[in-house]
Design a protein around this motif. Structure first.
Motif, PDB file in Angstrom:
ATOM      1  N   UNK A 104       0.888  -1.162   0.000  1.00 43.14           N
ATOM      2  CA  UNK A 104       0.000   0.000   0.000  1.00 43.14           C
ATOM      3  C   UNK A 104       0.922   1.207   0.000  1.00 43.14           C
ATOM      4  N   UNK A 105       0.705   2.140  -0.919  1.00 46.26           N
ATOM      5  CA  UNK A 105       1.546   3.338  -0.980  1.00 46.26           C
ATOM      6  C   UNK A 105       0.687   4.553  -1.255  1.00 46.26           C
ATOM      7  N   UNK A 106       1.179   5.679  -0.792  1.00 44.78           N
ATOM      8  CA  UNK A 106       0.505   6.929  -1.114  1.00 44.78           C
ATOM      9  C   UNK A 106       0.794   7.270  -2.572  1.00 44.78           C
ATOM     10  N   UNK A 107      -0.126   7.998  -3.149  1.00 47.91           N
ATOM     11  CA  UNK A 107      -0.069   8.342  -4.566  1.00 47.91           C
ATOM     12  C   UNK A 107       0.951   9.465  -4.777  1.00 47.91           C
ATOM     13  N   UNK A 108       2.220   9.068  -4.839  1.00 44.93           N
ATOM     14  CA  UNK A 108       3.309  10.001  -5.111  1.00 44.93           C
ATOM     15  C   UNK A 108       3.960   9.581  -6.430  1.00 44.93           C
ATOM     16  N   UNK A 109       4.847  10.413  -6.953  1.00 45.85           N
ATOM     17  CA  UNK A 109       5.346  10.183  -8.311  1.00 45.85           C
ATOM     18  C   UNK A 109       6.020   8.834  -8.505  1.00 45.85           C
ATOM     19  N   UNK A 110       6.944   8.451  -7.646  1.00 50.06           N
ATOM     20  CA  UNK A 110       7.666   7.194  -7.837  1.00 50.06           C
ATOM     21  C   UNK A 110       6.789   5.968  -7.755  1.00 50.06           C
ATOM     22  N   UNK A 111       6.120   5.738  -6.614  1.00 55.32           N
ATOM     23  CA  UNK A 111       5.248   4.560  -6.511  1.00 55.32           C
ATOM     24  C   UNK A 111       4.158   4.518  -7.584  1.00 55.32           C
ATOM     25  N   UNK A 112       3.654   5.682  -7.984  1.00 51.08           N
ATOM     26  CA  UNK A 112       2.607   5.718  -9.005  1.00 51.08           C
ATOM     27  C   UNK A 112       3.105   5.241 -10.367  1.00 51.08           C
ATOM     28  N   UNK A 113       4.414   5.352 -10.586  1.00 46.71           N
ATOM     29  CA  UNK A 113       4.985   4.864 -11.841  1.00 46.71           C
ATOM     30  C   UNK A 113       5.213   3.358 -11.806  1.00 46.71           C
ATOM     31  N   UNK A 114       5.302   2.781 -10.622  1.00 50.07           N
ATOM     32  CA  UNK A 114       5.631   1.365 -10.487  1.00 50.07           C
ATOM     33  C   UNK A 114       4.394   0.521 -10.176  1.00 50.07           C
ATOM     34  N   UNK A 115       3.571   0.999  -9.250  1.00 48.59           N
ATOM     35  CA  UNK A 115       2.407   0.231  -8.786  1.00 48.59           C
ATOM     36  C   UNK A 115       1.211   0.490  -9.695  1.00 48.59           C
ATOM     37  N   UNK A 116       0.590  -0.565 -10.156  1.00 47.27           N
ATOM     38  CA  UNK A 116      -0.675  -0.456 -10.881  1.00 47.27           C
ATOM     39  C   UNK A 116      -1.789  -0.688  -9.867  1.00 47.27           C
ATOM     40  N   UNK A 117      -2.574   0.355  -9.614  1.00 45.71           N
ATOM     41  CA  UNK A 117      -3.607   0.327  -8.576  1.00 45.71           C
ATOM     42  C   UNK A 117      -4.566  -0.849  -8.770  1.00 45.71           C
ATOM     43  N   UNK A 118      -4.716  -1.623  -7.691  1.00 47.84           N
ATOM     44  CA  UNK A 118      -5.583  -2.799  -7.622  1.00 47.84           C
ATOM     45  C   UNK A 118      -5.145  -3.935  -8.555  1.00 47.84           C
ATOM     46  N   UNK A 119      -3.922  -3.803  -9.106  1.00 49.67           N
ATOM     47  CA  UNK A 119      -3.350  -4.899  -9.896  1.00 49.67           C
ATOM     48  C   UNK A 119      -2.077  -5.423  -9.239  1.00 49.67           C
ATOM     49  N   UNK A 120      -1.185  -4.496  -8.849  1.00 54.84           N
ATOM     50  CA  UNK A 120       0.061  -4.898  -8.184  1.00 54.84           C
ATOM     51  C   UNK A 120       0.192  -4.269  -6.799  1.00 54.84           C
ATOM     52  N   UNK A 121      -0.831  -3.608  -6.344  1.00 55.44           N
ATOM     53  CA  UNK A 121      -0.831  -2.967  -5.033  1.00 55.44           C
ATOM     54  C   UNK A 121      -1.965  -1.967  -4.960  1.00 55.44           C
ATOM     55  N   UNK A 122      -1.971  -1.193  -3.887  1.00 58.36           N
ATOM     56  CA  UNK A 122      -2.978  -0.138  -3.736  1.00 58.36           C
ATOM     57  C   UNK A 122      -2.283   1.202  -3.586  1.00 58.36           C
ATOM     58  N   UNK A 123      -2.831   2.202  -4.250  1.00 55.54           N
ATOM     59  CA  UNK A 123      -2.375   3.582  -4.099  1.00 55.54           C
ATOM     60  C   UNK A 123      -3.501   4.370  -3.455  1.00 55.54           C
ATOM     61  N   UNK A 124      -3.135   5.328  -2.594  1.00 52.11           N
ATOM     62  CA  UNK A 124      -4.158   6.130  -1.929  1.00 52.11           C
ATOM     63  C   UNK A 124      -3.678   7.563  -1.788  1.00 52.11           C
TER      64      UNK A 124
END
Length: 180
Positions: A104-124
């Motif tokens: 689970x990661x906050x929606x910041x630039x780096x994690x948002x480029x790596x994590x696909x929401x609800x596919x490889x993790x959750x962004x919030x």
């Protein structure tokens, strides 16, 4: 046993550990009391521990100090959290991916480029409430969280040396050709 949420961070404001502690208090109000392993150190260590006490969640947290053996750390947790206010690429995301740990990661630039929401993790969003909501989704939907972790682990191949080296070489060749 309660699930274990892990967090690795420098203890500075931009890393959002305070947001995580507030989210943990919200989860407790909702009846969710996971254990937490927090690894790291920094200038805000004392104030974060005081915040955990004042929020009534200190008994859920194990403060690990600086973690040298990250492999063992990831093996000891069920869910990884990255609550940053700002984050670049973030190697911890790939480490969690490789370890097969849901993230689970906050929606910041780096994690948002790596994590696909609800596919490889959750962004919030970067608020305690949004983080608590995302953590609750992962904690209460173990099957989904495991599916995200499995997909994330497969995603790691995109970032392997074998996959990156040819792309770097191509970029370098283009740069050299443009310079001539």
């Amino acid at each position: 046993t309660p699930p274990v949420i892990g967090l690795l961070s420098r203890f500075v404001p931009v890393k959002g550990v305070d947001i995580f502690i507030n989210a943990l208090a919200i989860l407790k109000q909702r009846g969710l009391t996971p254990h937490v392993h927090i690894g790291g150190d920094g200038e805000d260590a004392a104030s974060l521990k005081q915040q955990a006490t004042s929020q009534g969640v200190a008994d859920q947290i194990t403060w690990l100090g600086w973690v040298e053996d990250t492999h063992a750390f990831y093996q000891s947790i069920d869910l990884f959290c990255l609550p940053s206010r700002a984050e670049s690429f973030g190697l911890v995301v790939l480490e969690a991916f490789a370890a097969g740990v849901p993230i689970i990661a906050t929606h910041t630039s780096g994690p948002s480029e790596i994590i696909r929401h609800r596919e490889t993790g959750l962004l919030c969003d970067i608020t305690p409430e949004a983080l608590a909501d995302a953590l609750a989704v992962a904690l209460q939907n173990e099957t989904d969280a495991k599916r995200w972790a499995h997909a994330a682990r497969e995603e790691c191949t995109y970032y392997s040396l074998e996959a990156i080296a040819p792309r770097i070489r191509h970029c370098l060749e283009q740069t050299l050709a443009a310079a001539h």
